[in-house]
Design an enzyme around this catalytic site. Structure first.
Site, short mmCIF file in Angstrom:
data_model
loop_
_atom_site.label_atom_id
_atom_site.label_comp_id
_atom_site.label_asym_id
_atom_site.label_seq_id
_atom_site.Cartn_x
_atom_site.Cartn_y
_atom_site.Cartn_z
N TYR A 6 0.94 -1.32 -0.03
CA TYR A 6 -0.01 -0.13 -0.27
C TYR A 6 1.02 1.11 -0.03
CZ TYR A 6 -2.87 -3.78 1.45
OH TYR A 6 -3.62 -5.02 1.68
N VAL A 46 -3.34 -7.50 6.35
CA VAL A 46 -3.66 -7.19 7.75
C VAL A 46 -3.92 -8.07 8.75
CG1 VAL A 46 -4.92 -5.07 7.12
CG2 VAL A 46 -6.13 -7.01 7.45
N1 GLU Z 1 -9.90 -8.31 3.99
C1 GLU Z 1 -9.11 -7.31 4.12
C2 GLU Z 1 -10.09 -6.10 3.85
O1 GLU Z 1 -10.46 -6.10 2.70
C3 GLU Z 1 -7.80 -7.19 3.29
C4 GLU Z 1 -6.98 -6.17 3.68
C5 GLU Z 1 -5.44 -6.47 3.97
O2 GLU Z 1 -4.98 -7.50 4.36
O3 GLU Z 1 -4.61 -5.41 3.61
O4 GLU Z 1 -9.98 -4.99 4.34
#
Ligand code: GLU
Length: 309
Positions: A243, A261
């Site tokens: 990100y 996350v």
């Molecule tokens: N399932 C999480 C979401 O969509 C994934 C985000 C991540 O792992 O960075 O918010």
């Protein structure tokens, strides 16, 4: 002991003692229950050497690390047509950002931010029932890891399904631009379940080997994808895998990587090894804090940065 074994042992020992552990994700309630104290690492070399440390065999929620495997599958299905639907530029924005989508008329910046990953999952879903699409994703990951025991943590999936309002907003917004082909709730259902796949560091490092080996599956020697595609997935991991922390990760670690996350990171040292680390506490950008610290130490000690030793 090999140099790698000594490095992994030292790093696991150091990470056990560290008190700066970041914060666990709380926006998916089920993830808030995970103990911040965990740390695991697994390194699978292209020569077959396997070195592990800490909680390397404890399954955790892979979350966005799943996006590497869905991107691989979707490229297999759609080829380079995929890039008409999703870009491949770093976003410089948080993983769940909505504003960028508006500026760019519903086309997500890259396949690793949430919007882009939802668009990729939608492509895999087309022509299938959600259950079949999910089965395909799971079978692919099991095949890559050579491990049939990998499954989905239904509690995590249900937890995100109940609270995934931001992802629903992203999906609906893309749908309004015609970027998604399937009903939004079906695409999101598959997406939440792929994110809820549970794997250990060892399973994850094994699953990532094809990216370190020019697309080949080391168990059979057969290609999973061709070398050019492996190289390009690695490039997108390097530029977009963390990100708005992607620049910092490249600066400190110097390898393609994808975080989730749940606190996991899959990292690729091309031609050398596939590495998975897990520590549930996250930094401000949503990336595993100690995971990154550990990878920085490992690449420095092994001279594995793609930018030079
Ligand atoms: N399932 C999480 C979401 O969509 C994934 C985000 C991540 O792992 O960075 O918010």
């Amino acid at each position: 002991m090999s140099k790698l074994q000594i490095a992994v042992r030292d790093i696991a020992d150091e990470m056990r003692e560290r008190t700066d552990r970041g914060e666990v994700a709380t926006y998916i309630p089920e993830l808030a229950n995970v103990d911040r104290k965990h740390f695991g690492i697994a390194v699978v070399g292209v020569d077959g050497e396997v070195v592990v440390g800490g909680d390397h065999d404890m399954p955790f929620s892979i979350q966005s690390v799943s996006k590497v495997f869905t991107l691989t599958l979707a490229l297999g299905k759609a080829g380079d047509r995929l890039w008409q639907r999703v870009g491949r530029e770093p976003s410089g924005s948080p993983f769940n950002s909505v504003v960028q989508l508006e500026y760019e008329r519903g086309k997500p910046r890259n396949p690793f931010i949430n919007a882009g990953a939802i668009a990729v999952t939608d492509l895999i879903l087309s022509g299938h029932q959600p259950r079949e699409a999910l089965g395909e994703i799971l079978r692919f990951i099991r095949f890559l890891a050579d491990d049939q025991s990998i499954g989905i943590d239904e509690k995590v999936a249900a937890s995100e399904q109940r609270t995934g309002f931001r992802n629903a907003a992203l999906a609906n917004y893309m749908k309004s631009f015609g970027v998604l082909d399937n009903p939004v709730d079906l695409t999101l259902g598959v997406y939440f379940h792929q994110c809820a796949i549970a794997m250990s560091c060892l399973q994850l490092a094994r699953a990532g080997r094809y990216l370190a080996m020019s697309g080949r599956n080391p168990a059979t020697g057969h290609p999973v994808i061709n070398a050019e595609r492996a190289r390009r997935i690695n490039a997108v991991m390097l530029t977009c895998g963390h990100y708005d922390g992607s620049g910092e990760f490249a600066y400190r670690v110097g390898l393609p990587g994808k975080s989730g996350v749940g606190g996991g990171i899959l990292c690729v040292a091309p031609g050398k090894a596939s590495i998975a680390v897990w520590s549930p506490g996250l930094d401000a950008a949503g990336n595993s804090h100690l995971g990154r610290v550990a990878l920085e130490a490992l690449t420095r000690r092994m001279g594995w940065s793609i930018f030079g030793a």
